[in-house]
Design an enzyme around this catalytic site. Structure first.
Site, PDB file in Angstrom:
ATOM      1  N   GLU A  72       0.802  -1.223   0.000  1.00 22.34           N
ATOM      2  CA  GLU A  72       0.000   0.000   0.000  1.00 22.34           C
ATOM      3  C   GLU A  72       0.842   1.283   0.000  1.00 22.34           C
ATOM      4  O   GLU A  72       0.303   2.364   0.246  1.00 22.34           O
ATOM      5  CB  GLU A  72      -0.940   0.035   1.224  1.00 22.34           C
ATOM      6  CG  GLU A  72      -1.868  -1.157   1.349  1.00 22.34           C
ATOM      7  CD  GLU A  72      -3.006  -1.140   0.352  1.00 22.34           C
ATOM      8  OE1 GLU A  72      -3.443  -0.047  -0.040  1.00 22.34           O
ATOM      9  OE2 GLU A  72      -3.438  -2.228  -0.057  1.00 22.34           O
ATOM     10  N   THR A  77       1.229   2.472  -8.366  1.00 23.83           N
ATOM     11  CA  THR A  77       0.748   3.760  -8.865  1.00 23.83           C
ATOM     12  C   THR A  77       1.875   4.537  -9.515  1.00 23.83           C
ATOM     13  O   THR A  77       1.693   5.156 -10.572  1.00 23.83           O
ATOM     14  CB  THR A  77       0.129   4.578  -7.716  1.00 23.83           C
ATOM     15  OG1 THR A  77      -0.869   3.795  -7.068  1.00 23.83           O
ATOM     16  CG2 THR A  77      -0.499   5.855  -8.250  1.00 23.83           C
ATOM     17  N   ARG A 209      -6.895  -0.326  -7.295  1.00 26.52           N
ATOM     18  CA  ARG A 209      -6.058  -1.131  -6.416  1.00 26.52           C
ATOM     19  C   ARG A 209      -6.237  -2.611  -6.707  1.00 26.52           C
ATOM     20  O   ARG A 209      -7.333  -3.150  -6.618  1.00 26.52           O
ATOM     21  CB  ARG A 209      -6.411  -0.829  -4.949  1.00 26.52           C
ATOM     22  CG  ARG A 209      -5.807  -1.786  -3.925  1.00 26.52           C
ATOM     23  CD  ARG A 209      -4.322  -1.693  -3.868  1.00 26.52           C
ATOM     24  NE  ARG A 209      -3.755  -2.655  -2.934  1.00 26.52           N
ATOM     25  CZ  ARG A 209      -2.470  -3.002  -2.913  1.00 26.52           C
ATOM     26  NH1 ARG A 209      -1.620  -2.475  -3.770  1.00 26.52           N
ATOM     27  NH2 ARG A 209      -2.031  -3.879  -2.035  1.00 26.52           N
ATOM     28  N   ASP A 231       8.379  -3.807 -10.467  1.00 27.15           N
ATOM     29  CA  ASP A 231       7.479  -3.569  -9.339  1.00 27.15           C
ATOM     30  C   ASP A 231       7.167  -4.909  -8.694  1.00 27.15           C
ATOM     31  O   ASP A 231       6.936  -5.898  -9.394  1.00 27.15           O
ATOM     32  CB  ASP A 231       6.190  -2.898  -9.836  1.00 27.15           C
ATOM     33  CG  ASP A 231       5.150  -2.724  -8.738  1.00 27.15           C
ATOM     34  OD1 ASP A 231       5.557  -2.589  -7.565  1.00 27.15           O
ATOM     35  OD2 ASP A 231       3.943  -2.718  -9.057  1.00 27.15           O
ATOM     36  N   GLN A 235       3.557  -6.832   0.530  1.00 24.61           N
ATOM     37  CA  GLN A 235       3.167  -7.541   1.737  1.00 24.61           C
ATOM     38  C   GLN A 235       4.271  -8.508   2.172  1.00 24.61           C
ATOM     39  O   GLN A 235       5.082  -8.945   1.363  1.00 24.61           O
ATOM     40  CB  GLN A 235       1.865  -8.319   1.510  1.00 24.61           C
ATOM     41  CG  GLN A 235       0.602  -7.482   1.651  1.00 24.61           C
ATOM     42  CD  GLN A 235       0.375  -6.572   0.461  1.00 24.61           C
ATOM     43  OE1 GLN A 235       0.892  -6.821  -0.608  1.00 24.61           O
ATOM     44  NE2 GLN A 235      -0.408  -5.526   0.645  1.00 24.61           N
TER      45      GLN A 235
END
Length: 385
Positions: A72, A77, A209, A231, A235
């Site tokens: 997150e 993005t 998302r 990328d 987590q």
């Protein structure tokens, strides 16, 4: 650091492992970065350019750029913004693919809010109980995708729930539960998203998302340099896969969501997200894998950070913070929690940018600054400056 207890960041500072040899194969010990910042390609380029006028020679052709950070933090993005900046807009087919993702984000976010209303003992008004029950009955998953457009009944239910002050009050308490950052954005746009001719905008796509699993690779041509950008999922369960893309990284961009100073992890509700990010940054940025890499720190989600400071002062979560709850002071404090953790400054100075990954115009300015530093490092490494 602050609240939330200790973090369990992974240790990436050990010597990179050597892959097992096949029978009869000759094993060579690999260095973390191929023996140099830009690897064998630049060494070969130097040999080819030997004796020639440096001013007439192009810089290194390929730059490997790795995006890392906790879940997150905004890595995907930023990658989307890079694509918009270097490649241009999305095709009609790609926008069609994002439509279902936006639908899913919108419905799932409202389902989370409805559950939170119950958990926080904030009763849903009686006239909205039917709408809430209907939204909760909708199944949204990768195996049961949304229809090509939102049902009118779904759209009306979403809009009615969002218009209620109780729902908005619950979203203001989102630090107490796990809600996507873009939830309010999608709730505000429910009527547009539910229209029969809806096509996702660039901003809709940027704010969408989907949990990143595995490895995503994109290639961009920027002048004479080709960027190879990776990328990865942030987590804890995804981090064991990171090692596969650590070799020969020229530029490491580490993202920290500074708006998460009052939130805990999805994976462990006892761990503060900023504590986790700080421990991970210290381990990653000082790893032998990146001893010859340029390191850039994106202090991300400044828009949400600025909003939160009004209702969630930093001093409520960090006992050593004694300044006012304003944006400049808060930014300076957050940076002070990370920059001392980086210990390779004498070799490669740490570059810090405060970013809002959904702000395309701001990211263009940041990308230009990053590209200039990459170009300079490339020229220096190739012996052309």
């Amino acid at each position: 650091m602050g609240c939330g207890g200790s973090t369990q960041a992974d240790n990436y500072s050990q010597q990179p492992p050597t892959a097992p040899a096949k029978p009869g194969a000759v094993v060579q010990q690999q260095q973390p970065n191929g023996g140099g910042q830009y690897g064998d390609d630049v060494q070969l380029e130097k040999q080819k350019n030997k004796g020639k006028d440096p001013k007439q020679q192009p810089p290194s052709r390929s730059v490997k750029l790795l995006l890392l950070g906790t879940g997150e933090s905004g890595k995907s993005t930023v990658l989307k913004q890079m694509r918009l900046h270097h490649v241009g807009g999305y095709t009609d087919e790609e926008r069609d693919g994002y439509r279902e993702i936006v639908y899913a984000n919108l419905i799932q976010s409202m389902q989370v809010v409805i559950e939170a209303l119950h958990d926080l003992r904030m009763p849903i008004p009686q006239h909205l109980e039917g709408a809430a029950k209907y939204i909760m009955s909708i199944r949204v998953s990768a195996h049961d995708p949304c229809p090509p457009m939102l049902d009118r009944q779904v759209t009306r239910a979403l809009m009615a729930l969002w218009e209620d002050p109780q729902t908005k009050a619950c979203v203001m308490k989102s630090r107490e539960f796990q809600l996507n950052d873009s939830a309010s954005y999608y709730f505000d746009a429910a009527a547009r998203i539910g229209s029969h001719d809806y096509v996702p905008t660039d901003q809709d796509i940027l704010r969408s998302r989907v949990k990143t699993t595995g490895l995503t690779e994109e290639r961009f041509q920027v002048g004479t340099l080709q960027y190879v950008v990776f990328d990865v999922g942030g987590q804890r369960s995804e981090r064991k896969k990171w090692i596969h893309c650590f070799e020969n990284v020229n530029v490491l961009i580490f993202l920290v969501a500074i708006s998460e100073y009052d939130q805990t992890l999805y994976e462990d509700s006892d761990i503060n997200r900023m504590n986790e990010a700080a421990g991970l940054f210290e381990s990653i940025s000082n790893s032998r894998w990146f001893s010859q890499s340029s390191v850039i720190l994106f202090m991300n989600k400044t828009d949400l950070f600025k909003q939160k400071l009004i209702t969630s002062p930093i001093y409520e979560y960090y006992s050593d913070y004694d300044g006012p709850s304003d944006y400049p002071t808060g930014c300076k404090y957050m940076q002070s929690k990370f920059t001392p953790l980086y210990r390779n400054g004498s070799i490669h100075p740490l570059r810090v940018h405060f970013t809002c990954a959904t702000d395309t115009e701001q990211l263009k300015v940041v990308f230009r600054a990053v590209e200039e530093s990459i170009m300079t490092a490339s020229l220096i490494d190739a012996g052309l400056m």
